[in-house]
Write a protein that holds these residues in place. Structure first.
Motif, mmCIF file in Angstrom:
data_model
loop_
_atom_site.group_PDB
_atom_site.id
_atom_site.type_symbol
_atom_site.label_atom_id
_atom_site.label_comp_id
_atom_site.label_asym_id
_atom_site.label_seq_id
_atom_site.Cartn_x
_atom_site.Cartn_y
_atom_site.Cartn_z
ATOM 1 N N MET A 276 22.640 -13.765 9.557
ATOM 2 C CA MET A 276 24.346 -14.403 10.355
ATOM 3 C C MET A 276 24.385 -15.347 11.624
ATOM 4 S SD MET A 276 27.732 -12.513 10.556
ATOM 5 C CE MET A 276 27.848 -12.335 12.698
ATOM 6 N N LYS A 277 24.745 -17.244 11.764
ATOM 7 C CA LYS A 277 24.648 -17.655 12.997
ATOM 8 C C LYS A 277 26.440 -17.888 12.196
ATOM 9 C CE LYS A 277 21.512 -20.313 14.930
ATOM 10 N NZ LYS A 277 20.361 -21.475 15.015
ATOM 11 N N LEU A 278 27.125 -19.029 13.462
ATOM 12 C CA LEU A 278 28.030 -19.540 13.467
ATOM 13 C C LEU A 278 28.471 -19.407 14.489
ATOM 14 C CD1 LEU A 278 30.540 -17.440 14.135
ATOM 15 C CD2 LEU A 278 29.419 -16.605 12.348
ATOM 16 N N VAL A 279 29.042 -20.813 14.556
ATOM 17 C CA VAL A 279 29.920 -21.432 15.894
ATOM 18 C C VAL A 279 31.221 -20.776 15.540
ATOM 19 C CG1 VAL A 279 29.897 -23.171 17.733
ATOM 20 C CG2 VAL A 279 27.931 -23.058 16.186
ATOM 21 N N LEU B 107 32.315 -7.902 10.591
ATOM 22 C CA LEU B 107 31.716 -9.252 10.558
ATOM 23 C C LEU B 107 32.014 -9.537 8.829
ATOM 24 C CD1 LEU B 107 31.193 -10.142 14.522
ATOM 25 C CD2 LEU B 107 33.223 -9.845 13.792
ATOM 26 N N GLU B 108 32.472 -10.863 8.775
ATOM 27 C CA GLU B 108 31.105 -10.933 7.128
ATOM 28 C C GLU B 108 31.689 -13.113 7.899
ATOM 29 O OE1 GLU B 108 33.629 -8.723 4.436
ATOM 30 O OE2 GLU B 108 31.955 -8.400 3.560
ATOM 31 N N LEU C 190 34.673 -19.992 7.276
ATOM 32 C CA LEU C 190 35.379 -18.898 7.786
ATOM 33 C C LEU C 190 34.532 -17.906 8.319
ATOM 34 C CD1 LEU C 190 37.653 -18.741 5.472
ATOM 35 C CD2 LEU C 190 38.327 -19.868 7.838
ATOM 36 N N LEU C 191 34.974 -17.393 9.285
ATOM 37 C CA LEU C 191 34.228 -16.472 9.213
ATOM 38 C C LEU C 191 35.692 -14.823 9.431
ATOM 39 C CD1 LEU C 191 32.783 -14.413 11.290
ATOM 40 C CD2 LEU C 191 33.651 -14.637 13.154
ATOM 41 N N SER C 192 35.176 -13.520 8.437
ATOM 42 C CA SER C 192 36.171 -12.526 8.623
ATOM 43 C C SER C 192 36.266 -11.417 9.408
ATOM 44 C CB SER C 192 36.845 -12.357 7.202
ATOM 45 O OG SER C 192 36.654 -11.019 6.462
ATOM 46 N N ILE C 193 36.566 -10.842 10.041
ATOM 47 C CA ILE C 193 37.244 -10.498 10.679
ATOM 48 C C ILE C 193 38.253 -9.216 10.246
ATOM 49 C CG2 ILE C 193 37.566 -9.353 13.425
ATOM 50 C CD1 ILE C 193 37.643 -12.436 14.000
ATOM 51 N N SER C 194 37.397 -7.403 10.061
ATOM 52 C CA SER C 194 38.324 -6.708 9.410
ATOM 53 C C SER C 194 37.754 -5.397 10.638
ATOM 54 C CB SER C 194 37.872 -6.691 8.207
ATOM 55 O OG SER C 194 37.632 -7.395 7.094
ATOM 56 N N SER C 195 39.388 -4.263 10.038
ATOM 57 C CA SER C 195 39.236 -3.161 10.404
ATOM 58 C C SER C 195 39.993 -2.364 10.018
ATOM 59 C CB SER C 195 39.707 -3.482 12.030
ATOM 60 O OG SER C 195 41.114 -3.888 11.946
ATOM 61 N N SER D 31 26.835 -11.107 7.409
ATOM 62 C CA SER D 31 27.597 -9.691 8.147
ATOM 63 C C SER D 31 27.284 -8.656 8.853
ATOM 64 C CB SER D 31 28.293 -8.932 7.110
ATOM 65 O OG SER D 31 26.944 -7.901 6.080
ATOM 66 N N ILE D 32 28.101 -8.299 10.052
ATOM 67 C CA ILE D 32 27.374 -6.599 10.548
ATOM 68 C C ILE D 32 28.972 -6.850 11.300
ATOM 69 C CG2 ILE D 32 27.405 -8.569 12.639
ATOM 70 C CD1 ILE D 32 25.204 -6.103 12.461
ATOM 71 N N THR D 33 28.874 -5.466 11.449
ATOM 72 C CA THR D 33 30.103 -4.556 12.118
ATOM 73 C C THR D 33 29.837 -4.371 13.418
ATOM 74 O OG1 THR D 33 29.271 -2.091 12.040
ATOM 75 C CG2 THR D 33 30.412 -3.408 10.391
ATOM 76 N N VAL D 34 30.437 -4.728 14.828
ATOM 77 C CA VAL D 34 30.510 -4.606 16.167
ATOM 78 C C VAL D 34 31.134 -3.350 16.923
ATOM 79 C CG1 VAL D 34 28.772 -6.253 16.296
ATOM 80 C CG2 VAL D 34 31.592 -6.371 16.491
ATOM 81 N N PRO D 35 31.137 -2.411 17.779
ATOM 82 C CA PRO D 35 31.781 -1.907 18.109
ATOM 83 C C PRO D 35 33.321 -2.902 19.378
ATOM 84 C CG PRO D 35 30.346 -1.584 19.500
ATOM 85 C CD PRO D 35 30.197 -2.385 18.629
ATOM 86 N N ALA D 36 34.636 -2.095 18.086
ATOM 87 C CA ALA D 36 35.531 -3.419 18.849
ATOM 88 C C ALA D 36 36.202 -3.576 20.400
ATOM 89 C CB ALA D 36 36.848 -2.998 17.915
ATOM 90 N N LYS D 37 36.131 -2.391 20.896
ATOM 91 C CA LYS D 37 36.823 -2.164 21.927
ATOM 92 C C LYS D 37 35.779 -3.258 22.384
ATOM 93 C CE LYS D 37 40.731 0.130 21.082
ATOM 94 N NZ LYS D 37 41.583 -0.642 20.566
#
Lengths: 374, 374
Positions: free
Chosen positions: B1-4, B35-36, B41-46, B66-72
């Motif tokens: 995953m690589k994006l701007v 993050l996907e 587009l970047l899709s952000i889900s919770s 795609s990856i998941t990272v700590p939201a806060k």
């Protein structure tokens, strides 16, 4: 007691006095405000036995008298009324209140049972502009200790020397000192400690005022007498006990010279610290790497599980390179209290106190201890 | 995953999704956002397993992933950055973030472990303007039960009948109903109950949007798909479970006729109730005396120890005189939700439900039970 005043004025007077009124179950009359007529004035007073506040508002007195009524109830009622003439009349210990089509009967308690708020008389120590005093207090109060186990630092130290008011506060991890110059030379140099709660109340009242504050002190108490330039605004007296104790002799701790000196843009540094704080650990540790060769400071935070971040800022650096760790909250507090674009930050190695001040102003400084390397 | 992408857009997307992320200790990946990449587009889900939120922001994708990272942590970092190009790149399960002189490495967790947010497909039940839906929901949500012992009223009842959306909520002491008309005729009349937390989240998201909401429902779930008129704004999908239960059959409780009818200025009544509330007792009781002869309503509150108050307001009264007592909070809630100058208030004696609505509008009404005479 019988009088007429404007709802707006009564509301202001009640709002200033009722804040220190708590829920006192052992001495219920402390939940009340004391209303007393004076010539052309209604006096409104409250006390929590540590602080007393008195407020004078314009009123047309038809019959002199006094009564105490529940503070929250009375102000709750008055706050919601429209601004018009409000009629107050005492009948059988009940305060009858009337404004247009609104009326209320409030059960009162005799003014005789209300604790006496001490009168503090004597020559004033100084007279100072409300805004200058407010800004100065705000620059030191956050550094005071908010716990009660060391009463002598649970307040603001005030030291009067000739034509200077020096205010200081510390929680033993950091110390803030502010100097205010005033015109009148004080005959007697003196110092005392004001409880933090009293300073907070004073700040709250000063927040709405533009005028002058007169200060009178006796052995155990202090009076702040606040007159507004706008004569429509109520004048307010705040009386507080003083803290009985010796403020730490901090003068010896102020570094005179520095092994590393940094000149840097305040807002850039503040932003970097805020951003790094997100990654700091349980002890709020953020590391500052100061490099003279690059004229750059690197702000770094690491959390073993979450990750790490860093940001680099240009600065003017002289002296030794340095890696030093601080509680970021203390640095943010200090930076927020500096009102200049460029700041000076002086260090004497990673274990000694550092000093922050505005580059071209020595009226205020902030000393903060680093976190020792873990 | 690589994006701007732009910091501003990433911040918006994170702020919309991270609010439902709590501190989940049994399933820690729920503390993360997913993050996907999609095309452009970047899709952000919770998700908190009850509600799922997905947000799409513009991005220039250089490498899919795609990856998941700590939201806060991630949003805390991004929120403090300036608005500029932000570079995201996945390296060994770590998300590398870079913007100007700021950088961070955030430990991620594989997207495979993130719960699947159900896709709800099918034809939309209706499409409605975001502002109309928001205002309608706000007019009913406060009347819902906020306790969880009766799940069927711990939500908003939505009933679709032909070209009408009827929304209702009750806590068994009061009930609010709002009707929204829409253009497209629905083929299938249907009804369901949305959990109050989902409705609150939806309101929060709608608060910042001006555009359209598309609604799709299946047996157990509902999808609100929100498109902003401003194409720079992220589009948001909110998926929620539905409450399994029967909403009370409230239609039979709506009074058809009234023994006492009152037409009155809303703000005058609201002021009087607020003022009286100061003197009300523990059950928040305020008494309303409606007198047809005087065309006047008297709002009275009494507290045995503190005192009493009253205010009189002119109104247009037909029918029987009446003394009726209400919880003032319910009356204030109802009046605040009416958006007209003059209101209608109908009664059927001191023990029967009364009905409040704007004088010349029947799209919204509020039914409230009196307090029985003590």
């Amino acid at each position: 007691m019988k009088l007429v005043c404007l709802q707006k004025n009564l509301q202001k007077g009640l709002n200033i006095t009722e804040r220190i009124v708590g829920k006192n179950t052992t001495l219920p009359i402390l939940n009340n405000v004391l209303l007393e007529t004076q010539k052309g004035l209604l006096s409104i007073s409250s006390t929590n036995l540590e602080i007393g506040i008195n407020c004078l508002i314009s009123a047309k007195i038809e019959k002199a008298g006094s009564i105490t009524v529940p503070a929250k109830l009375f102000s709750g009622f008055v706050n919601n009324l429209p601004n018009d003439k409000i009629f107050l009349e005492l009948k059988n210990n009940n305060l009858n209140v009337k404004l247009l089509n609104y009326k209320a009967i409030i059960s009162g308690e005799s003014a005789k049972n209300f604790p006496i708020i001490p009168k503090i008389t004597g020559e004033e120590l100084f007279i100072v502009n409300t805004v200058i005093l407010k800004n100065g207090l705000n620059q030191v109060i956050y550094a005071a200790s908010f716990t009660e186990n060391r009463p002598e630092i649970n307040g603001i130290f005030i030291n009067i020397i000739k034509d200077k008011i020096i205010m200081a506060a510390t929680d033993s991890f950091r110390l803030a000192e502010k100097t205010i110059n005033f015109n009148k030379k004080s005959e007697n140099n003196t110092s005392f400690i004001i409880p933090i709660r009293s300073a907070q109340e004073l700040l709250r009242i000063l927040g709405e005022k533009s005028g002058e504050v007169k200060l009178v002190v006796n052995k155990n108490q202090i009076l702040f007498s606040i007159k507004d330039n706008n004569t429509d605004e109520p004048s307010v007296d705040l009386v507080s006990r003083l803290i009985d104790g010796n403020f730490p002799d901090y003068k010896q701790l102020i570094p005179k010279d520095f092994k590393t000196k940094l000149i840097i843009n305040k807002n850039e540094l503040l932003n970097s610290v805020k951003i790094s704080s997100v990654f700091s650990g349980k002890i709020n540790d953020v590391k500052f790497s100061v490099s003279g060769a690059k004229n750059e400071i690197d702000v770094v935070a690491k959390d073993f599980s979450a990750g790490e971040n860093s940001s680099k800022i240009k600065g003017e650096i002289t002296g030794d390179d340095l890696e030093i760790t601080f509680n970021y909250k203390y640095i943010i507090d200090g930076l927020n209290s500096l009102s200049g674009e460029n700041i000076f930050w002086g260090f004497n190695g990673p274990t000694q106190p550092s000093l922050l001040r505005v580059l071209d102003n020595r009226d205020y400084f902030y000393i903060v201890m680093p976190i020792r390397n873990q």
